[in-house]
Scaffold this active site. Structure first.
Site, mmCIF file in Angstrom:
data_model
loop_
_atom_site.group_PDB
_atom_site.id
_atom_site.type_symbol
_atom_site.label_atom_id
_atom_site.label_comp_id
_atom_site.label_asym_id
_atom_site.label_seq_id
_atom_site.Cartn_x
_atom_site.Cartn_y
_atom_site.Cartn_z
ATOM 1 N N LYS A 214 0.840 -1.193 0.000
ATOM 2 C CA LYS A 214 0.000 0.000 0.000
ATOM 3 C C LYS A 214 0.881 1.252 0.000
ATOM 4 C CE LYS A 214 -3.594 2.304 2.637
ATOM 5 N NZ LYS A 214 -4.603 2.247 3.673
ATOM 6 N N GLU A 220 10.520 -4.708 4.509
ATOM 7 C CA GLU A 220 10.614 -6.105 4.057
ATOM 8 C C GLU A 220 10.307 -6.210 2.564
ATOM 9 O OE1 GLU A 220 8.959 -4.986 6.644
ATOM 10 O OE2 GLU A 220 9.257 -6.285 8.394
ATOM 11 N N GLY A 275 -4.825 -2.064 5.061
ATOM 12 C CA GLY A 275 -4.009 -3.205 4.609
ATOM 13 C C GLY A 275 -4.693 -4.540 4.839
ATOM 14 N N ARG A 276 -5.228 -4.741 6.047
ATOM 15 C CA ARG A 276 -5.827 -6.045 6.385
ATOM 16 C C ARG A 276 -7.223 -6.202 5.804
ATOM 17 N NH1 ARG A 276 -4.852 -2.652 10.497
ATOM 18 N NH2 ARG A 276 -6.536 -1.971 11.856
ATOM 19 N N GLU A 361 -4.731 -6.928 14.717
ATOM 20 C CA GLU A 361 -4.280 -5.583 14.344
ATOM 21 C C GLU A 361 -5.466 -4.620 14.453
ATOM 22 O OE1 GLU A 361 -0.693 -4.737 11.561
ATOM 23 O OE2 GLU A 361 -2.442 -4.431 10.304
ATOM 24 N N HIS A 392 -5.496 -33.684 17.577
ATOM 25 C CA HIS A 392 -4.433 -34.577 18.061
ATOM 26 C C HIS A 392 -3.270 -33.776 18.606
ATOM 27 C CE1 HIS A 392 -6.391 -38.197 16.535
ATOM 28 N NE2 HIS A 392 -6.884 -37.351 15.621
ATOM 29 N N LYS A 512 9.312 -0.698 14.215
ATOM 30 C CA LYS A 512 9.872 -0.399 12.879
ATOM 31 C C LYS A 512 10.910 0.711 12.996
ATOM 32 C CE LYS A 512 5.676 -1.291 10.126
ATOM 33 N NZ LYS A 512 4.670 -0.680 9.281
HETATM 34 O O1 F6P Z 1 3.183 -3.507 9.811
HETATM 35 C C1 F6P Z 1 1.824 -3.332 9.695
HETATM 36 C C2 F6P Z 1 1.367 -2.920 8.315
HETATM 37 O O2 F6P Z 1 1.310 -1.553 8.231
HETATM 38 C C3 F6P Z 1 0.040 -3.568 8.013
HETATM 39 O O3 F6P Z 1 -1.024 -2.879 8.511
HETATM 40 C C4 F6P Z 1 0.074 -3.693 6.537
HETATM 41 O O4 F6P Z 1 -0.857 -4.640 6.123
HETATM 42 C C5 F6P Z 1 1.500 -4.100 6.317
HETATM 43 O O5 F6P Z 1 2.222 -3.386 7.286
HETATM 44 C C6 F6P Z 1 2.051 -3.880 4.946
HETATM 45 O O6 F6P Z 1 2.010 -2.546 4.542
HETATM 46 P P1 F6P Z 1 2.201 -2.127 3.036
HETATM 47 O O7 F6P Z 1 1.108 -2.733 2.245
HETATM 48 O O8 F6P Z 1 2.147 -0.627 3.023
HETATM 49 O O9 F6P Z 1 3.549 -2.631 2.582
#
Ligand code: F6P
Length: 549
Positions: A214, A220, A275-276, A361, A392, A512
């Site tokens: 987003k 990452e 995002g979620r 979240e 199990h 972060k």
């Molecule tokens: O670390 C949390 C977050 O901001 C989430 O809410 C989001 O889904 C994810 O990181 C990834 O964010 P982006 O889509 O901006 O890379």
């Protein structure tokens, strides 16, 4: 737009329904589901609800009609109807980020419109959907070729959090409907192992990377995207190859261009998609590539079915409202810390992981909308595994441990892969677990079985463990959409009762920022000056020494 009407409601403990529920709880906590079922033979047929193709049996919950009445009253006093209407109107109900919350617009049919700040967001959604569909068809048919003219056969979605968990869950869930000629991988972790294992057997000439972010700034994702570009260019040897092997899904056109991806190859979405809550936006491009545009539309229709049910059904027949209220009941009155979600459907193996971000979240919050600290528990810990594997492993603790763990059991009437009597065996376990958890086995029953007296206490099962049983016909794109939206709106309902912002995520920021400060301290050639606490300083020094050794 004003949200004052929703932020000025009394604190939860001050609401009359809450006070009434606190008193009522004292009666209910001593009641056993055995008694409740014995008193009302129709309970199992009465305490059920149906909507959007899903059936919910909530009769094995520790509730009476009075509980449901009081929980409904709590929903009224908490302004659930107003807050729902405000969300559907596009008001800025995400107050701490001053944003509308419009994932419901992502699945509105083309014939509808929703004007927010003078813009028809539904029209915008369908423009992007059409571009996604056209692109997907070209890739799936082989008309879109890589730099050397070969068709794309592998798709790697690079993203994390909401830009990964939804896509990977949907791909696994709908694998039966996917193009089996193509390989789909989901790369999320900044751990280089994830990158190496995701790409090791792929042919760069036939691989397409979808960089899904987003913000297009996430450490990452951007690190993995840069390594992917190096990996592709090392094989293809020409910067021009990026245009054929990389597309972006983002709200940040500027950063996408900076990365080197032409905005022609970018699929956008909007700040009003959290995002979620984004797997049904362009973030679902990998899903569409896997199952095709038609089936993706069926997925959206399933979401929309549940949106309409949530918006229109009366509370006592409204699946997300009932499930949301029950979640509050167990968290805040019974002190339940966790909720187990057990899909009896192997294709839903990533559903609990997906739900963890959606629920935790969203509702892991410590202040109300207007910033007052809460004096009650908010979001529970969600976890789960597909049945019957969990049985199990950890079910022992649910049956006989000392903690109360409400469980959702999800099953389908028909399997996608019929094989001998497997499916009846699977489903018999759904019903048996719900029955065992509710009714247990009394001391007298254990003795009747001729059990050695010393073993009797070990074999007694108290029961009175609550479950929801959710049934659907078959796992299809449509039923999956309805199931996801069921949990989305249950999370929303809980957030409204708790009067928290279910749509921000400030809690992830500090870690972060601290990592950004530590990166140069780990990478520096010379010994850096460290000014953290003594533990963090010592860990950094030890890591530096160990990695040299
Ligand atoms: O670390 C949390 C977050 O901001 C989430 O809410 C989001 O889904 C994810 O990181 C990834 O964010 P982006 O889509 O901006 O890379």
């Amino acid at each position: 737009m004003s949200t004052s009407a929703t932020t000025s409601i009394p604190m939860l403990r001050e609401r009359p329904a809450w006070k009434a529920l606190s008193k009522h709880y004292e009666e209910i906590r001593t009641r056993h589901l055995r008694e409740l079922f014995a008193e009302d033979h129709a309970r199992g047929e009465r305490l059920v609800a149906e909507g959007a193709g899903l059936f919910l049996d909530y009769s094995k919950n520790r509730i009476t009609d009075e509980t449901v009445k009081l929980l409904r009253q709590l929903a009224d006093e908490s302004g659930l109807a107003d807050r729902t209407a405000a969300m559907f109107r596009g008001e800025r109900i995400n107050v701490s980020e001053n944003r509308s919350v419009l994932h419901i617009a992502l699945r509105m049919p083309k014939s509808e419109s929703l004007i927010v700040d003078g813009v028809d967001v539904v029209a915008e959604v369908h423009e992007v959907l059409e571009r996604m569909a056209e692109f997907s068809e070209r890739v799936r048919s082989g008309a879109w070729t890589g730099h050397t003219g070969k068709p794309i056969r592998s798709v790697v979605n690079i993203g994390i959090g909401g830009s990964d968990l939804g896509p990977v869950m949907a791909y696994e869930a709908l694998r039966h409907y996917s193009n089996r000629e193509m390989t789909f991988r989901f790369l999320s972790n900044v751990d280089s192992t994830d990158f190496v294992e995701a790409t090791r057997d792929l042919d760069p000439e036939q691989t397409l990377f979808i960089v899904s972010s987003k913000t297009f700034t996430t450490l990452e994702t951007m690190t993995n995207a840069r390594s992917a570009r190096d990996w592709a260019l090392a094989a293809l040897g020409d910067e021009a190859a990026v245009a054929k092997h990389f597309v972006a899904v983002s709200t940040n056109a500027e950063k996408v261009t900076e990365f080197g991806i032409d905005t022609e190859n970018m699929f956008g979405f909007w700040e009003w998609v959290g995002g979620r809550y984004s797997m049904d936006s362009a973030i679902g491009l990998s899903t569409m590539l896997a199952i095709g545009p038609e089936r993706f539309r069926e997925l959206l229709a399933g979401f929309h079915d549940m949106d309409e049910h949530f918006r229109g059904a009366p509370p006592e027949r409204n699946l997300p409202v009932l499930m949301g209220l029950l979640a509050v009941w167990y968290s805040d009155f019974f002190g339940a810390q966790t909720v187990g979600v057990m899909p009896y459907e192997q294709y839903l193996k990533r559903f609990p992981a997906y739900l963890q971000q959606l629920t935790m979240e969203s509702n892991g919050k410590h202040v109300t909308l207007d910033g007052r600290p809460v004096d009650y528990d908010t979001g529970a810990i969600y976890w789960g595994e597909p049945g019957t594997n969990g049985q199990h492993s950890f079910y022992q603790l649910i049956h006989q441990g000392t903690r109360l763990i409400p469980v959702d059991l999800i099953g389908f009437a028909k399997t996608l892969n019929p094989l001998r009597d497997h499916h009846d065996l699977l489903m018999s376990n759904v019903f048996a677990q719900a029955e065992a958890l509710a009714f247990g086995r009394t001391e007298a029953e254990v003795r009747e079985e001729g059990t050695d007296e010393a073993i009797v206490p070990h074999r007694v099962m108290e029961g009175n463990r609550p479950t929801n049983v959710i049934l659907a016909g078959q796992l299809t794109p449509r039923s999956l959409g309805a199931l996801i939206a069921l949990y989305e709106h249950s999370v929303f309902t809980q957030g409204v009762i708790w009067n928290i912002d279910s749509f921000d995520q400030w809690g992830v920021e500090l870690g972060k920022a601290l990592a950004q400060r530590i990166i140069p301290e780990l990478e520096s050639e010379s010994e850096p000056e460290l000014s953290h606490d003594s533990s963090t300083n010592a860990l950094i020094r030890r890591y530096r020494t160990m990695k040299r050794g």
